[in-house]
Scaffold this motif. Structure first.
Motif, short mmCIF file in Angstrom:
data_model
loop_
_atom_site.label_atom_id
_atom_site.label_comp_id
_atom_site.label_asym_id
_atom_site.label_seq_id
_atom_site.Cartn_x
_atom_site.Cartn_y
_atom_site.Cartn_z
N ALA A 319 -8.35 88.35 -30.64
CA ALA A 319 -7.90 87.38 -29.63
C ALA A 319 -7.63 88.03 -28.27
CB ALA A 319 -6.65 86.67 -30.12
N GLY A 320 -7.78 89.35 -28.20
CA GLY A 320 -7.60 90.03 -26.93
C GLY A 320 -6.17 90.36 -26.58
N GLN A 321 -5.26 90.26 -27.55
CA GLN A 321 -3.85 90.61 -27.33
C GLN A 321 -3.38 91.53 -28.45
OE1 GLN A 321 -2.17 86.63 -27.24
NE2 GLN A 321 -2.35 86.52 -25.01
N PRO A 322 -3.91 92.76 -28.49
CA PRO A 322 -3.68 93.65 -29.64
C PRO A 322 -2.22 94.03 -29.85
CG PRO A 322 -4.74 94.83 -27.82
CD PRO A 322 -4.77 93.38 -27.46
N GLN A 323 -1.78 93.85 -31.09
CA GLN A 323 -0.44 94.26 -31.51
C GLN A 323 -0.60 95.01 -32.83
OE1 GLN A 323 1.91 90.67 -31.71
NE2 GLN A 323 2.30 90.67 -29.51
N ALA A 324 -0.37 96.32 -32.80
CA ALA A 324 -0.61 97.18 -33.96
C ALA A 324 0.32 96.83 -35.12
CB ALA A 324 -0.44 98.64 -33.57
N CYS A 325 -0.13 97.17 -36.31
CA CYS A 325 0.64 96.92 -37.52
C CYS A 325 1.64 98.06 -37.72
CB CYS A 325 -0.31 96.85 -38.72
SG CYS A 325 0.51 96.66 -40.30
N ILE A 326 2.93 97.74 -37.63
CA ILE A 326 3.97 98.77 -37.79
C ILE A 326 5.06 98.32 -38.78
CG2 ILE A 326 3.64 99.75 -35.48
CD1 ILE A 326 6.09 98.13 -34.58
N ALA A 327 4.84 97.23 -39.46
CA ALA A 327 5.87 96.68 -40.35
C ALA A 327 6.15 97.61 -41.52
CB ALA A 327 5.43 95.32 -40.87
N VAL A 328 7.36 97.55 -42.04
CA VAL A 328 7.74 98.33 -43.22
C VAL A 328 7.01 97.77 -44.44
CG1 VAL A 328 9.64 98.92 -44.77
CG2 VAL A 328 10.01 98.88 -42.29
#
Length: 416
Positions: A319-328
């Protein structure tokens, strides 16, 4: 933004389980307005897998209740679910895939959510009638039918699937023996304290647990299993065998296409592989995890939560709004009336603090790494599990002796 300029862009998803469904849904939610096709190699609508070794075998869950989403959802979200269709080849350079029927499809984004398959038993007799694995709905239905006729079952492997099946079948009145090659149950996933509790839990339900035991062969009569022979020479009479010796990632498509793999398809925290425009998510993906002891090393985690979180990260990239996976990372297992929950990723060198009395069936194990809480494993203490997820995420520092004090309240560690 799409890596190609076609209008409208096409997202092709290979695999129709948790990761594939989450990616399709999250991409729509994030504003992706192109075509979405999701190819599954099973004839069913995408379904929940954890109940296969829990509720379905115990009769608490019906097949109708397993669907992840209704058929209406896919139609309304304009997600084209293509069942019973295998993708036979991918060409990252040409941005094209080939289906088993010979047809081809051009794509702008390709997501590999191919999952994993059960590791095959490497011994004579593995192909006898009555030898089962459990990964798919069809596997579970076949095992359920066999359990109606069986009396004695040998479960090979003391991991989560093997132990959940053992608990379910013991609860149905079958005589169950678990054979584990390692020195303790769940050795790769939980602390020795949890292992001891789980072993005692199964023993209390009349399940025989044999650790440090290797299977030599499976014997049969008239093509049907009749016994499991151990390397010690002991033969375990049985009319049903369940193999739970782990899984192998389905990374063949990626390997054939020259995409980097190492115990799974290697990705970054957004699901990107070494091939532009190609993503990998779910049980087939090996991704660095900031909560691991070696955070820069790609790690394959078989977890619904991890699959969903990486799928959401991949959708944000599309979608052009990258948010990396950092969840526990967190996991759970239901065995009998005990709920085992884990948050974070333990390491064998972690310092361990036990809170509560294991004999009560309700206790927690905190794993400390470099003076900080790295993982929390709980038995029937859901509040500690939820607290643990917050403490691990915050990398909360605490002295072991303070945490071990029964009068200390870990809730005070959460900032107001």
């Amino acid at each position: 933004m799409s890596p190609l300029s076609s209008t409208p862009p096409t997202l092709a998803i290979v695999g129709a389980s948790y990761a594939g469904v989450q990616l399709a849904a999250s991409a729509r939610d994030a504003g992706f307005d192109g075509r979405i096709l999701m190819f599954g190699d099973e004839p069913h609508l995408p379904y929940q897998r954890p109940p296969l070794s829990k509720g379905l075998l115990t009769g608490k869950t019906t097949v109708a209740a397993l669907a992840l989403k209704s058929a209406d959802f896919y139609r309304e979200a304009r997600i084209e679910h293509v069942p019973d269709m295998r993708v036979s080849h991918i060409d990252p350079a040409a941005h094209r895939l080939t289906l088993a029927d010979g047809s081809t499809l051009a794509w702008d984004w390709l997501a590999l959510a191919t999952g994993a398959r059960c590791r095959a038993l490497p011994m004579p007799g593995a192909g006898l009638q009555g030898v089962h694995a459990l990964r798919s709905l069809d596997d579970a239905l076949a095992l359920d039918e066999a359990a109606h006729k069986g009396k004695r079952v040998c479960v090979i492997g003391g991991g989560f699937i093997g132990l959940e099946v053992a608990a379910a079948l013991a609860g149905r009145g079958l005589e169950v023996t678990v054979v584990e090659l390692g020195s303790r149950l769940l050795s790769r996933a939980v602390t020795p304290e949890i292992s001891r509790f789980v072993a005692s839990l199964h023993a209390a339900h009349c399940v025989r647990v044999l650790c440090n035991s290797a299977v030599q062969a499976i014997h049969g009569h008239a093509g049907k299993v009749s016994a499991v022979e151990l390397e010690s020479g002991e033969c375990l009479g049985c009319d049903l065998v369940v193999a739970g010796i782990g899984v192998v990632p389905n990374d063949e498509l990626a390997r054939a296409a020259g995409i980097v793999c190492a115990n799974g398809i290697v990705t970054d925290a957004l699901g990107r592989t070494s091939a532009p425009g190609v993503l990998a998510i779910g049980d087939c993906a090996a991704t660095p995890n900031p909560h691991a002891a070696e955070p820069d090393t790609p790690l394959r985690l078989e977890s619904i939560q991890v699959a969903n979180d990486l799928a959401r990260a991949a959708a944000s990239l599309i979608a052009g709004q990258p948010q990396a996976c950092i969840a526990v990372p967190w996991f759970w297992s239901d065995q009998y009336d005990a709920k085992l929950q884990m948050a974070g990723l333990m390491s064998p060198t972690d310092d361990v603090v036990v809170r509560g009395d294991p004999a009560s069936g309700r206790f927690s194990v905190f794993c400390l790494r470099d003076g900080c809480i790295a993982a929390v494993q709980t038995v029937s203490r859901p509040a500690d599990h939820m607290l643990g997820r917050k403490l691990v995420a915050a990398r909360t520092a605490i002295a072991a002796d303070t945490l071990a004090d029964p009068d200390f309240d870990p809730r005070t560690l959460i900032p107001r």
